[in-house]
Design a protein around this motif. Sequence first.
Motif, PDB file in Angstrom:
ATOM      1  N   GLN A  78       0.834  -1.193   0.000  1.00 11.75           N
ATOM      2  CA  GLN A  78       0.000   0.000   0.000  1.00 11.75           C
ATOM      3  C   GLN A  78       0.874   1.249   0.000  1.00 11.75           C
ATOM      4  OE1 GLN A  78      -3.778  -0.047   0.222  1.00 11.75           O
ATOM      5  NE2 GLN A  78      -3.105   1.862  -0.752  1.00 11.75           N
ATOM      6  N   GLN A  79       1.939   1.237   0.781  1.00  7.82           N
ATOM      7  CA  GLN A  79       2.875   2.370   0.822  1.00  7.82           C
ATOM      8  C   GLN A  79       3.555   2.562  -0.527  1.00  7.82           C
ATOM      9  OE1 GLN A  79       5.439   1.229   4.052  1.00  7.82           O
ATOM     10  NE2 GLN A  79       4.174   2.214   5.615  1.00  7.82           N
ATOM     11  N   GLN A  80       3.878   1.461  -1.196  1.00  6.85           N
ATOM     12  CA  GLN A  80       4.569   1.581  -2.482  1.00  6.85           C
ATOM     13  C   GLN A  80       3.676   2.198  -3.557  1.00  6.85           C
ATOM     14  OE1 GLN A  80       7.904   1.171  -2.313  1.00  6.85           O
ATOM     15  NE2 GLN A  80       7.193   0.806  -0.223  1.00  6.85           N
ATOM     16  N   ILE A  81       2.383   1.974  -3.467  1.00 12.06           N
ATOM     17  CA  ILE A  81       1.463   2.639  -4.381  1.00 12.06           C
ATOM     18  C   ILE A  81       1.567   4.146  -4.203  1.00 12.06           C
ATOM     19  CG2 ILE A  81      -0.988   3.026  -4.906  1.00 12.06           C
ATOM     20  CD1 ILE A  81      -1.438   0.037  -4.247  1.00 12.06           C
ATOM     21  N   GLY A  82       1.637   4.596  -2.943  1.00 14.87           N
ATOM     22  CA  GLY A  82       1.813   6.019  -2.664  1.00 14.87           C
ATOM     23  C   GLY A  82       3.154   6.541  -3.145  1.00 14.87           C
ATOM     24  N   VAL A  83       4.210   5.754  -2.939  1.00 18.17           N
ATOM     25  CA  VAL A  83       5.549   6.150  -3.387  1.00 18.17           C
ATOM     26  C   VAL A  83       5.577   6.318  -4.904  1.00 18.17           C
ATOM     27  CG1 VAL A  83       7.934   5.346  -3.639  1.00 18.17           C
ATOM     28  CG2 VAL A  83       6.776   5.151  -1.429  1.00 18.17           C
ATOM     29  N   LEU A  84       4.984   5.366  -5.606  1.00 15.84           N
ATOM     30  CA  LEU A  84       4.964   5.429  -7.076  1.00 15.84           C
ATOM     31  C   LEU A  84       4.133   6.618  -7.564  1.00 15.84           C
ATOM     32  CD1 LEU A  84       4.550   1.631  -7.852  1.00 15.84           C
ATOM     33  CD2 LEU A  84       6.573   3.035  -8.343  1.00 15.84           C
ATOM     34  N   SER A  85       3.039   6.893  -6.884  1.00 14.82           N
ATOM     35  CA  SER A  85       2.206   8.037  -7.256  1.00 14.82           C
ATOM     36  C   SER A  85       2.976   9.344  -7.116  1.00 14.82           C
ATOM     37  CB  SER A  85       0.946   8.065  -6.383  1.00 14.82           C
ATOM     38  OG  SER A  85       0.151   9.197  -6.687  1.00 14.82           O
ATOM     39  N   GLU A  86       3.703   9.495  -6.007  1.00 14.81           N
ATOM     40  CA  GLU A  86       4.514  10.703  -5.793  1.00 14.81           C
ATOM     41  C   GLU A  86       5.645  10.791  -6.808  1.00 14.81           C
ATOM     42  OE1 GLU A  86       5.888  10.818  -1.795  1.00 14.81           O
ATOM     43  OE2 GLU A  86       3.871  10.902  -0.922  1.00 14.81           O
ATOM     44  N   GLN A  87       6.266   9.653  -7.113  1.00 15.52           N
ATOM     45  CA  GLN A  87       7.371   9.661  -8.072  1.00 15.52           C
ATOM     46  C   GLN A  87       6.889  10.016  -9.468  1.00 15.52           C
ATOM     47  OE1 GLN A  87      10.440   9.683  -7.372  1.00 15.52           O
ATOM     48  NE2 GLN A  87      11.121   9.784  -9.505  1.00 15.52           N
ATOM     49  N   ARG A  88       5.688   9.594  -9.799  1.00 14.57           N
ATOM     50  CA  ARG A  88       5.132   9.960 -11.113  1.00 14.57           C
ATOM     51  C   ARG A  88       4.991  11.473 -11.233  1.00 14.57           C
ATOM     52  NH1 ARG A  88       4.340  11.400 -15.224  1.00 14.57           N
ATOM     53  NH2 ARG A  88       3.101  10.601 -16.967  1.00 14.57           N
ATOM     54  N   GLN A  89       4.589  12.128 -10.166  1.00 10.32           N
ATOM     55  CA  GLN A  89       4.490  13.587 -10.173  1.00 10.32           C
ATOM     56  C   GLN A  89       5.873  14.229 -10.290  1.00 10.32           C
ATOM     57  OE1 GLN A  89       1.934  15.186  -7.010  1.00 10.32           O
ATOM     58  NE2 GLN A  89       0.919  13.191  -6.868  1.00 10.32           N
ATOM     59  N   SER A  90       6.832  13.651  -9.595  1.00  8.40           N
ATOM     60  CA  SER A  90       8.199  14.195  -9.646  1.00  8.40           C
ATOM     61  C   SER A  90       8.783  14.100 -11.050  1.00  8.40           C
ATOM     62  CB  SER A  90       9.097  13.446  -8.660  1.00  8.40           C
ATOM     63  OG  SER A  90       8.660  13.636  -7.339  1.00  8.40           O
ATOM     64  N   LEU A  91       8.407  13.070 -11.786  1.00  6.53           N
ATOM     65  CA  LEU A  91       8.924  12.894 -13.146  1.00  6.53           C
ATOM     66  C   LEU A  91       8.445  14.017 -14.073  1.00  6.53           C
ATOM     67  CD1 LEU A  91       8.441   9.043 -13.411  1.00  6.53           C
ATOM     68  CD2 LEU A  91      10.639  10.220 -13.601  1.00  6.53           C
ATOM     69  N   ASP A  92       7.318  14.606 -13.755  1.00  7.22           N
ATOM     70  CA  ASP A  92       6.786  15.694 -14.583  1.00  7.22           C
ATOM     71  C   ASP A  92       7.179  17.076 -14.067  1.00  7.22           C
ATOM     72  OD1 ASP A  92       5.599  14.096 -16.478  1.00  7.22           O
ATOM     73  OD2 ASP A  92       3.669  14.005 -15.438  1.00  7.22           O
ATOM     74  N   ALA A  93       7.836  17.123 -12.906  1.00 11.05           N
ATOM     75  CA  ALA A  93       8.238  18.411 -12.336  1.00 11.05           C
ATOM     76  C   ALA A  93       9.461  18.965 -13.067  1.00 11.05           C
ATOM     77  CB  ALA A  93       8.533  18.250 -10.853  1.00 11.05           C
ATOM     78  N   GLU A  94       9.701  20.242 -12.912  1.00  7.82           N
ATOM     79  CA  GLU A  94      10.865  20.879 -13.512  1.00  7.82           C
ATOM     80  C   GLU A  94      12.137  20.318 -12.872  1.00  7.82           C
ATOM     81  OE1 GLU A  94      12.415  23.494 -16.342  1.00  7.82           O
ATOM     82  OE2 GLU A  94      10.312  23.045 -15.941  1.00  7.82           O
ATOM     83  N   PRO A  95      13.122  19.881 -13.661  1.00 10.67           N
ATOM     84  CA  PRO A  95      14.360  19.358 -13.075  1.00 10.67           C
ATOM     85  C   PRO A  95      15.096  20.416 -12.265  1.00 10.67           C
ATOM     86  CG  PRO A  95      14.222  18.825 -15.428  1.00 10.67           C
ATOM     87  CD  PRO A  95      13.132  19.812 -15.135  1.00 10.67           C
ATOM     88  N   LEU A  96      15.922  19.959 -11.333  1.00  9.35           N
ATOM     89  CA  LEU A  96      16.782  20.884 -10.587  1.00  9.35           C
ATOM     90  C   LEU A  96      17.671  21.671 -11.543  1.00  9.35           C
ATOM     91  CD1 LEU A  96      17.988  18.678  -7.581  1.00  9.35           C
ATOM     92  CD2 LEU A  96      16.292  20.499  -7.513  1.00  9.35           C
ATOM     93  N   SER A  97      17.861  22.941 -11.227  1.00  7.63           N
ATOM     94  CA  SER A  97      18.714  23.780 -12.063  1.00  7.63           C
ATOM     95  C   SER A  97      19.419  24.812 -11.203  1.00  7.63           C
ATOM     96  CB  SER A  97      17.874  24.489 -13.142  1.00  7.63           C
ATOM     97  OG  SER A  97      18.650  25.439 -13.824  1.00  7.63           O
ATOM     98  N   LEU A  98      20.725  24.761 -11.187  1.00  8.15           N
ATOM     99  CA  LEU A  98      21.485  25.752 -10.431  1.00  8.15           C
ATOM    100  C   LEU A  98      21.447  27.101 -11.092  1.00  8.15           C
ATOM    101  CD1 LEU A  98      24.601  23.677  -9.313  1.00  8.15           C
ATOM    102  CD2 LEU A  98      22.698  24.445  -7.918  1.00  8.15           C
ATOM    103  N   THR A  99      21.215  27.126 -12.396  1.00 10.86           N
ATOM    104  CA  THR A  99      21.148  28.405 -13.124  1.00 10.86           C
ATOM    105  C   THR A  99      19.991  29.258 -12.614  1.00 10.86           C
ATOM    106  OG1 THR A  99      22.064  27.356 -15.088  1.00 10.86           O
ATOM    107  CG2 THR A  99      20.965  29.476 -15.387  1.00 10.86           C
ATOM    108  N   SER A 100      18.813  28.629 -12.481  1.00 14.89           N
ATOM    109  CA  SER A 100      17.659  29.373 -11.997  1.00 14.89           C
ATOM    110  C   SER A 100      17.780  29.700 -10.523  1.00 14.89           C
ATOM    111  CB  SER A 100      16.377  28.547 -12.247  1.00 14.89           C
ATOM    112  OG  SER A 100      16.433  27.320 -11.551  1.00 14.89           O
ATOM    113  N   TRP A 101      18.475  28.841  -9.755  1.00 15.40           N
ATOM    114  CA  TRP A 101      18.635  29.075  -8.315  1.00 15.40           C
ATOM    115  C   TRP A 101      19.582  30.230  -8.058  1.00 15.40           C
ATOM    116  CZ3 TRP A 101      22.849  27.159  -4.892  1.00 15.40           C
ATOM    117  CH2 TRP A 101      22.575  27.408  -3.546  1.00 15.40           C
TER     118      TRP A 101
END
Length: 322
Positions: free
Chosen positions: A298-321
């Motif tokens: 059950q926890q892994q379903i939640g982990v995978l759901s969160e990771q799916r969102q992270s895959l669509d998020a903007e990648p880390l960038s030191l330039t913008s930071w």
Amino acid sequence: MNYYQLTPDVILDALLSVDIEVDSGLMALNSYENRVYRFKSEKEGSLVVKFYRPERWSLQQIQEEHDFLFAAAQAGVRVVAPITRQQSSVFVYQNMLFAVWPAVSGRQLESDNLEQLEAFGEQIGRLHEVGANFKLAHRPQMRTQDYLLRSREVLQEKALIPKKLRKDFFKHLDSVIERSCELYQPKKQLTIHCDSHGSNVLWNEGPWLLDFDDCRRGPAVQDLWMMQSGTRQEQLMQLDALLAGYESIREFDNSELALIEPLRAMRIINYMAWLANRWSDPAFVLNFPWFNTQEYWQQQIGVLSEQRQSLDAEPLSLTSWN
């Protein structure tokens, strides 16, 4: 000899076969994939012996790991090369492959210590200077076919996922796999450590890089991202320190930052499959009692759901930071 019932007498005899006598100790270390023990020898001081799990790596693949360590140590990287006997570092006793290293003492690297992270990044840079020209003929590359698709097959066949959770689990799993395969397109691969998380680094007047059991060809960022944790802002600070050390030695391709989330997905899914595949080993049942429970899946379903969102998020960038 039964690898799962490796007795002290067999360990002592194996070491004596390469003229190493145990004077004290023989303490099992925290390793599940292989069997690893620390001990003291009057002639050679504190040592560590590793008995390799059968059928995981071939003799040629283990030798490539050792040859990479020899090359890195010769180049001044803070790694520990194995002990040799008669020009060999991989030994055989009762059909078991094993190797011996000088023991390294120290404390765990502090992931929130930016100075330590910079020093770690520098050592990874030095390691990659060696890895950029070190070819592997027998060890694999980091591929989605192995980390994701093959892992899915293992989970389908061997994981004890409750029937009422299977449909939801594989729906989330397949979504993460599909998106990760789209995003994981490394431009360049070199010989890397591949498993450089905090437990494989000791700090003693600088970082020591340990346990190259998983070394293979992969993108440079694989050896850096696992040292990041916390909020996005904290990760950016950590990344800044890591790359400051790394780029004091060699250039880093910032486009590889987009590989971090698919690499994280590969690690998450491969770890689940690894546990499922090793579940017949009594050591795994003993040390991972929470695995294969309804709560775990059950926890892994939640982990995978969160990771799916992270895959669509903007990648880390030191330039913008910055």
